[in-house]
Scaffold this active site. Structure first.
Site, PDB file in Angstrom:
ATOM      1  N   GLY A 284      18.207 -76.539 -21.780  1.00 31.95           N
ATOM      2  CA  GLY A 284      18.743 -76.702 -23.132  1.00 31.95           C
ATOM      3  C   GLY A 284      19.295 -75.401 -23.685  1.00 31.95           C
TER       4      GLY A 284
ATOM      5  NE  ARG B  12      10.381 -72.396 -16.309  1.00 35.33           N
ATOM      6  CZ  ARG B  12      10.573 -73.452 -17.088  1.00 35.33           C
ATOM      7  NH1 ARG B  12       9.575 -73.940 -17.774  1.00 35.33           N
ATOM      8  NH2 ARG B  12      11.765 -73.994 -17.188  1.00 35.33           N
TER       9      ARG B  12
ATOM     10  N   GLY C 118      16.522 -76.894 -15.555  1.00 31.85           N
ATOM     11  CA  GLY C 118      16.047 -78.268 -15.480  1.00 31.85           C
ATOM     12  C   GLY C 118      16.260 -78.964 -14.144  1.00 31.85           C
TER      13      GLY C 118
ATOM     14  CE  LYS D 172      17.179 -86.279 -22.119  1.00 39.16           C
ATOM     15  NZ  LYS D 172      17.144 -85.735 -20.899  1.00 39.16           N
TER      16      LYS D 172
END
Ligand code: AMP
Length: 370
Positions: free
Chosen positions: A347, A38, A324, A175
Site C-alpha cells: 500500500g 523483515r 504484498g 481489488k
C-alpha cells in the site's frame, strides 16, 4: 520538497536511547516465524546506530489485534529472533495492543517516547498511515528515516519523478477500487499500463466484453471507461488480456478467448496474453509491478503470474516490485533476487507513487532537526 532527515542528521548518537519504528509484521504460523526477512531488513539501520554507541529500542505492530492485548499477536517470537540477530536491542510490545496507536493518541505518543532521545522511522510499509508511532515522535524528537526507508524513498520517488522511458506499470490483484486512484495517477507518468488479475474484468466490461462469473466491480465501470478514453487521447497504451484461463460453467479448467461464456470464471491471463505482457516488459526501460496476474496460490492459475515474474527477472529494464502478493509470488518462483528493488510496502509504495508523499515522510520533514 524539503529535506527528509537521514541518520547522519541525528548528530552524535553515542549514549542516546533511540526509538526505531520497524516493520516486524512477519508471517507467523502457530507462534513460529515463517519468514524473518523483515527482521533482517532492519539490521543495517540498527547496526548503524549501535556501532555509534546508541542504545536501540525497536517498536512494531504485528497483525491486527484491534487495540487490546491478544497472545496470538505477541512479539515474543520476534523478540527472540531479534535477540539472536542483534543482541542487546530492546523490542516493545505490539504497538496495536493499544488503541492509541491507530487512533494517533497524544498520550500514547508520550508513553512511547518516555526516556527516548531520538527517533528513526524504518517502517516503510506503515508510513502511509498517520498512526501514533509514525507521526507522533517526530513532533518533538530529533528524527530521521532509516536506511531501508531511505532506499524505498529514493527508488520510488525516482520512478515517479525521473523514470527512464518507456516506463511500464503492470497491475493485477483483486481489488480494483483500491487501485483506480493509482491507475489514474500512474497514467500521468507511465507510457503504458498492463492490466491483469481480477482487476482486468471491470476494464473488459467497460470495453463491452462478456466476463461470465468473473470478479468485477459494477460501480467502477464508468471510471474504467473514462480511463480507457483518456489514455487513448493522451497517447498512452492500456494493455488488457486477449485470452484467459479459468473454470467453465461445470467447474472444469478451461482456456478462453477474451469473451467468457455464461457461468465461466476467469482466474488467470491466458498464454497468449502472458507472452504479449512479457514482450512489453522486455521492451521497457523501467517497470513497476504490483498485484498477481491471476489466482496464483492455485497451481492451475499461476502460469500468467509466473511468466510476468520471469520477464521481470529477464528484462534489462530497472524493475521495481511493490510489496504484498507480487513479492510473495516472486519469492514463490525463486526470482526475488533477480529484480532491482522489492518494496517492503504494498500500500505504501502505491500511495507514494500516487501522491509523491506519505504521512510518515511529512512528519519527518517537520522534525525539529530537519
Ligand atoms: P490484491 O490484494 O488486490 O493485490 O489481490 C491479490 C489476490 O488477487 C491474490 O490472492 C489472487 O489470488 C487474487 N486474484 C488475482 N487474479 C484473480 C482472478 N482473476 N480472480 C480471482 N482472484 C484473483
Amino acid at each position: 520538497m524539503s529535506h527528509i532527515p537521514t541518520l547522519a542528521d541525528l548528530g552524535d548518537v553515542g549514549g542516546k536511547r533511540v526509538l526505531v519504528r520497524t516493520d516486524f509484521n512477519v508471517p507467523m504460523d502457530n507462534g513460529v516465524i515463517t519468514d524473518d526477512f523483515r527482521i533482517r531488513s532492519a539490521l543495517p539501520t540498527i547496526e548503524w546506530l549501535t556501532s555509534r554507541g546508541a542504545h536501540v529500542v525497536c517498536a512494531s505492530h504485528l497483525g491486527r489485534p484491534k487495540g487490546k492485548p491478544d497472545p496470538k499477536y505477541s512479539m515474543d517470537a520476534v523478540r527472540a529472533r531479534l535477540a539472536e540477530l542483534a543482541p542487546g536491542v530492546e523490542l516493545m510490545e505490539n504497538l496495536r495492543y493499544n488503541p492509541g496507536e491507530e487512533g494517533n493518541d497524544p498520550q500514547f505518543v508520550a508513553s512511547l517516547i518516555q526516556g527516548i532521545d531520538a527517533y528513526v522511522d524504518d517502517a516503510f510499509g506503515a508510513c502511509h498511515r498517520a498512526h501514533a508511532s509514525i507521526v507522533g515522535p517526530p513532533r518533538t524528537l530529533p528524527s530521521a528515516m532509516g536506511l531501508l526507508m531511505q532506499r524505498e524513498v529514493e527508488v520510488l520517488l525516482g520512478l515517479r519523478n525521473n523514470p527512464k522511458r518507456p516506463f511500464v506499470a503492470v497491475l493485477g490483484g483483486a481489488k480494483i477500487s483500491d487501485k483506480l486512484g493509482v491507475v489514474e495517477a500512474l497514467l500521468n507518468v507511465v507510457d503504458a499500463l498492463v492490466i491483469g488479475g481480477a482487476m482486468c474484468f471491470t476494464f473488459l466490461v467497460a470495453r463491452g466484453y462478456p466476463i461470465g462469473d468473473s470478479l468485477w466491480e459494477p460501480d467502477q465501470v464508468e471510471t474504467c471507461k473514462r480511463l480507457l478514453a483518456d489514455s487513448a487521447s493522451n497517447g498512452k497504451t492500456i494493455h488488457l488480456p486477449e485470452d484467459l484461463v479459468g473454470l467453465d460453467a461445470a467447474g472444469n479448467f478451461a482456456t478462453f478467448g477474451v469473451r467468457l461464456p455464461d457461468g465461466a470464471k476467469g482466474l488467470d491471463i491466458g498464454p497468449g496474453t502472458a507472452a504479449a505482457f512479457s514482450d512489453v516488459i522486455m521492451d521497457a526501460r523501467t517497470v513497476f509491478w504490483n498485484g498477481p496476474m491471476g489466482m496464483f496460490e492455485d497451481p492451475r492459475f499461476e502460469a500468467g503470474t509466473r511468466t510476468v515474474a520471469q520477464a521481470m527477472a529477464d528484462t534489462k529494464a530497472f524493475t521495481v516490485v511493490g510489496g504484498g502478493d507480487s513479492a510473495a509470488a516472486l519469492a514463490q518462483f525463486g526470482l526475488d533476487h533477480d529484480v532491482d528493488h522489492v518494496s517492503t510496502g504494498g500500500g505504501a509504495s502505491l500511495e507514494l507513487l500516487e501522491y509523491g508523499d506519505l504521512p510518515g515522510l511529512e512528519a519527518l520533514r517537520a522534525a525539529p532537526n530537519a
